[in-house]
Design an enzyme around this catalytic site. Structure first.
Site, PDB file in Angstrom:
ATOM      1  N   ARG A 137     -28.253 -27.092 -20.112  1.00  0.00           N
ATOM      2  CA  ARG A 137     -27.038 -26.322 -20.411  1.00  0.00           C
ATOM      3  C   ARG A 137     -27.268 -24.820 -20.509  1.00  0.00           C
ATOM      4  O   ARG A 137     -26.492 -24.100 -21.128  1.00  0.00           O
ATOM      5  CB  ARG A 137     -26.354 -26.844 -21.680  1.00  0.00           C
ATOM      6  CG  ARG A 137     -25.897 -28.289 -21.559  1.00  0.00           C
ATOM      7  CD  ARG A 137     -25.064 -28.718 -22.760  1.00  0.00           C
ATOM      8  NE  ARG A 137     -24.566 -30.072 -22.559  1.00  0.00           N
ATOM      9  CZ  ARG A 137     -25.218 -31.172 -22.964  1.00  0.00           C
ATOM     10  NH1 ARG A 137     -26.376 -31.051 -23.602  1.00  0.00           N
ATOM     11  NH2 ARG A 137     -24.712 -32.368 -22.745  1.00  0.00           N
ATOM     12  N   GLU A 155     -22.712  -5.421   3.504  1.00  0.00           N
ATOM     13  CA  GLU A 155     -22.282  -5.332   2.107  1.00  0.00           C
ATOM     14  C   GLU A 155     -22.325  -3.893   1.599  1.00  0.00           C
ATOM     15  O   GLU A 155     -21.501  -3.491   0.776  1.00  0.00           O
ATOM     16  CB  GLU A 155     -23.159  -6.233   1.229  1.00  0.00           C
ATOM     17  CG  GLU A 155     -22.981  -7.727   1.483  1.00  0.00           C
ATOM     18  CD  GLU A 155     -21.693  -8.300   0.896  1.00  0.00           C
ATOM     19  OE1 GLU A 155     -20.929  -7.553   0.244  1.00  0.00           O
ATOM     20  OE2 GLU A 155     -21.436  -9.501   1.105  1.00  0.00           O
ATOM     21  N   LYS A 195     -21.099  -1.912  -8.461  1.00  0.00           N
ATOM     22  CA  LYS A 195     -20.891  -3.298  -8.887  1.00  0.00           C
ATOM     23  C   LYS A 195     -21.028  -3.441 -10.397  1.00  0.00           C
ATOM     24  O   LYS A 195     -20.277  -4.188 -11.031  1.00  0.00           O
ATOM     25  CB  LYS A 195     -21.875  -4.231  -8.178  1.00  0.00           C
ATOM     26  CG  LYS A 195     -21.571  -5.710  -8.468  1.00  0.00           C
ATOM     27  CD  LYS A 195     -22.199  -6.656  -7.487  1.00  0.00           C
ATOM     28  CE  LYS A 195     -21.692  -8.071  -7.720  1.00  0.00           C
ATOM     29  NZ  LYS A 195     -22.262  -9.041  -6.747  1.00  0.00           N
ATOM     30  N   GLU A 241     -14.415 -12.454 -12.851  1.00  0.00           N
ATOM     31  CA  GLU A 241     -13.518 -12.292 -11.716  1.00  0.00           C
ATOM     32  C   GLU A 241     -12.087 -12.721 -12.024  1.00  0.00           C
ATOM     33  O   GLU A 241     -11.457 -13.459 -11.275  1.00  0.00           O
ATOM     34  CB  GLU A 241     -14.047 -13.077 -10.497  1.00  0.00           C
ATOM     35  CG  GLU A 241     -13.517 -12.541  -9.170  1.00  0.00           C
ATOM     36  CD  GLU A 241     -14.175 -13.172  -7.957  1.00  0.00           C
ATOM     37  OE1 GLU A 241     -13.525 -13.988  -7.299  1.00  0.00           O
ATOM     38  OE2 GLU A 241     -15.338 -12.848  -7.673  1.00  0.00           O
ATOM     39  N   ARG A 266     -12.731  -7.594 -10.192  1.00  0.00           N
ATOM     40  CA  ARG A 266     -13.959  -8.001  -9.502  1.00  0.00           C
ATOM     41  C   ARG A 266     -13.669  -8.677  -8.173  1.00  0.00           C
ATOM     42  O   ARG A 266     -14.506  -8.656  -7.265  1.00  0.00           O
ATOM     43  CB  ARG A 266     -14.788  -8.923 -10.408  1.00  0.00           C
ATOM     44  CG  ARG A 266     -16.135  -9.275  -9.791  1.00  0.00           C
ATOM     45  CD  ARG A 266     -17.062  -9.975 -10.764  1.00  0.00           C
ATOM     46  NE  ARG A 266     -18.302 -10.344 -10.102  1.00  0.00           N
ATOM     47  CZ  ARG A 266     -19.335 -10.910 -10.706  1.00  0.00           C
ATOM     48  NH1 ARG A 266     -19.277 -11.188 -11.991  1.00  0.00           N
ATOM     49  NH2 ARG A 266     -20.416 -11.219 -10.021  1.00  0.00           N
ATOM     50  N   HIS A 321     -14.501 -11.208   2.683  1.00  0.00           N
ATOM     51  CA  HIS A 321     -15.176 -12.475   2.442  1.00  0.00           C
ATOM     52  C   HIS A 321     -14.293 -13.692   2.728  1.00  0.00           C
ATOM     53  O   HIS A 321     -14.791 -14.724   3.173  1.00  0.00           O
ATOM     54  CB  HIS A 321     -15.693 -12.533   1.004  1.00  0.00           C
ATOM     55  CG  HIS A 321     -16.902 -11.688   0.769  1.00  0.00           C
ATOM     56  ND1 HIS A 321     -16.920 -10.325   1.016  1.00  0.00           N
ATOM     57  CD2 HIS A 321     -18.151 -12.000   0.317  1.00  0.00           C
ATOM     58  CE1 HIS A 321     -18.119  -9.842   0.718  1.00  0.00           C
ATOM     59  NE2 HIS A 321     -18.877 -10.835   0.300  1.00  0.00           N
ATOM     60  N   HIS A 363     -24.404 -14.366   6.498  1.00  0.00           N
ATOM     61  CA  HIS A 363     -23.291 -14.006   5.617  1.00  0.00           C
ATOM     62  C   HIS A 363     -22.776 -12.606   5.915  1.00  0.00           C
ATOM     63  O   HIS A 363     -21.563 -12.383   6.053  1.00  0.00           O
ATOM     64  CB  HIS A 363     -23.747 -14.103   4.156  1.00  0.00           C
ATOM     65  CG  HIS A 363     -22.721 -13.641   3.172  1.00  0.00           C
ATOM     66  ND1 HIS A 363     -21.546 -14.328   2.943  1.00  0.00           N
ATOM     67  CD2 HIS A 363     -22.695 -12.556   2.355  1.00  0.00           C
ATOM     68  CE1 HIS A 363     -20.835 -13.683   2.036  1.00  0.00           C
ATOM     69  NE2 HIS A 363     -21.511 -12.606   1.659  1.00  0.00           N
TER      70      HIS A 363
END
Length: 364
Positions: A124, A188, A230, A240, A244, A251, A268
């Site tokens: 966890r 990017e 960022k 987000e 964000r 994308h 990507h």
């Protein structure tokens, strides 16, 4: 290749915890990250491309003070799945590691995303550290705590927000990066200019040749600027919920390409590049950009050896894949578009027919 030294540190502030991004070159990676390891157990996760380049010195340094294990995964976006996550779990369980373990991601975005997800879910939640070795991961995926894996029906659909303890971006790793991967990272970098800073776009148009020639000082400055952008966004919107999402410019279109073409066939960054052009064309249709803006975007992407047109994908197929995007809300596709160069917006202010037109490759 220019060998000018670059060293700087940024701080990312999040509700979870604050952590540094160390941007440097020719570093002793183990010595750099050791102060951020809180327990005595370390699992280095890497892939079979990066391991021969950087694993041994990192493992050797850390082994002086820690119980170190290694998990080497196959390289490629197609392996960003639950099977790879299970391989990480297997090593953790075999070594009887517990909540004191720190996972170290040594590699690009795929390794970083999977290592972070394993760290978020093992017992966890345990610590992890990012050592991104590609430009794309240095400016994007290693910062901000997005972790996860792909599903055959959609990219990054399974994951968690889990912030690293620190990020070490060593510019020297870019000297072993294939040219195609460097270009994918530049997509990017260009994205940040298009959504946040038109002056940065002008800087990039001038500096791209030096970056592509592996001038590490210029690359370091670009990484610093992108990480700074960022970090500010993540500080305001860690999970987000709002701003964000703007970082995903290109994308939603790009993920359609990656999913349709098969993970790894389009890198990507290549898919995002073509997706940014599609988003720019739709922005022009809405009257927000003019034709010269779109041409400028295409030119800077082409200068970075990136594609500016998507592959042939049937319109209904593309729309169906878009329906799985994480930004879909109440069944409605939301897109990040450009109000102007340097200013992005998350919007539904487009007609379905306009979107259909953009999804026809000839339009772009």
């Amino acid at each position: 290749m220019v060998s000018s030294l670059f060293n700087d540190t940024l701080l990312v502030n999040t509700q979870s915890h604050d952590y540094p991004i160390i941007i440097t070159q020719n570093s002793d990676m183990g010595a750099q990250i050791a102060p951020y390891i809180r327990g005595k157990q370390v699992l280095i996760v890497t892939n079979d491309t990066v391991a021969p380049l950087y694993l041994e010195p990192l493992q050797t340094t850390l082994s002086h003070d820690f119980d170190v294990a290694v998990c080497v995964l196959p390289d490629g976006e197609q392996y960003k799945n639950q099977d790879s996550i299970n391989q990480i779990y297997d090593v953790l369980m075999t070594h009887h590691f517990n909540r004191d373990v720190t996972l170290v991601a040594l590699g690009g975005g795929v390794v970083g995303d999977m290592t972070g997800f394993a760290a978020a879910s093992f017992m966890r939640g345990v610590d992890f550290i990012q050592i991104p070795t590609t430009l794309l991961s240095q400016v994007d995926s290693s910062v901000g705590g997005k972790t996860g894996i792909n599903h055959p029906k959609g990219k990054n659909m399974i994951g968690a927000f889990w912030q690293p303890r620190m990020v070490l971006a060593d510019m020297s790793t870019l000297t072993t990066l294939p040219a195609r991967e460097l270009s994918a990272g530049l997509a990017e970098v260009i994205k940040y200019a298009l959504i946040m800073d038109a002056d940065f776009l002008t800087w990039l148009e001038e500096k791209l040749p030096a970056m592509m020639a592996l001038d590490l000082a210029v690359l370091g400055e670009a990484v610093k600027r992108c990480c700074s952008y960022k970090a500010k966004v993540v500080a305001q919107d860690e999970r987000e919920a709002g701003q964000r999402a703007l970082l995903n410019f290109g994308h939603t279109f790009g993920h359609v390409i990656e999913t349709h073409e098969g993970y790894g066939n389009w890198l990507h960054g290549e898919a995002v590049a073509a997706g940014m052009v599609q988003a720019a064309v739709l922005s022009e249709m809405l009257g927000w950009l003019n034709q010269s803006d779109v041409i400028r975007i295409k030119n800077v992407l082409a200068q970075a050896n990136l594609p500016t047109t998507p592959p042939l994908i049937a319109t209904e197929t593309a729309l169906g894949l878009m329906g799985h995007d994480k930004k879909v809300k109440r069944g409605q596709i939301r897109l990040i578009l450009l109000k102007s160069l340097g200013e992005a917006v998350l919007t539904t202010e487009f007609a379905t027919e306009q979107l259909r037109d953009v999804l026809t490759p000839a339009t772009c």
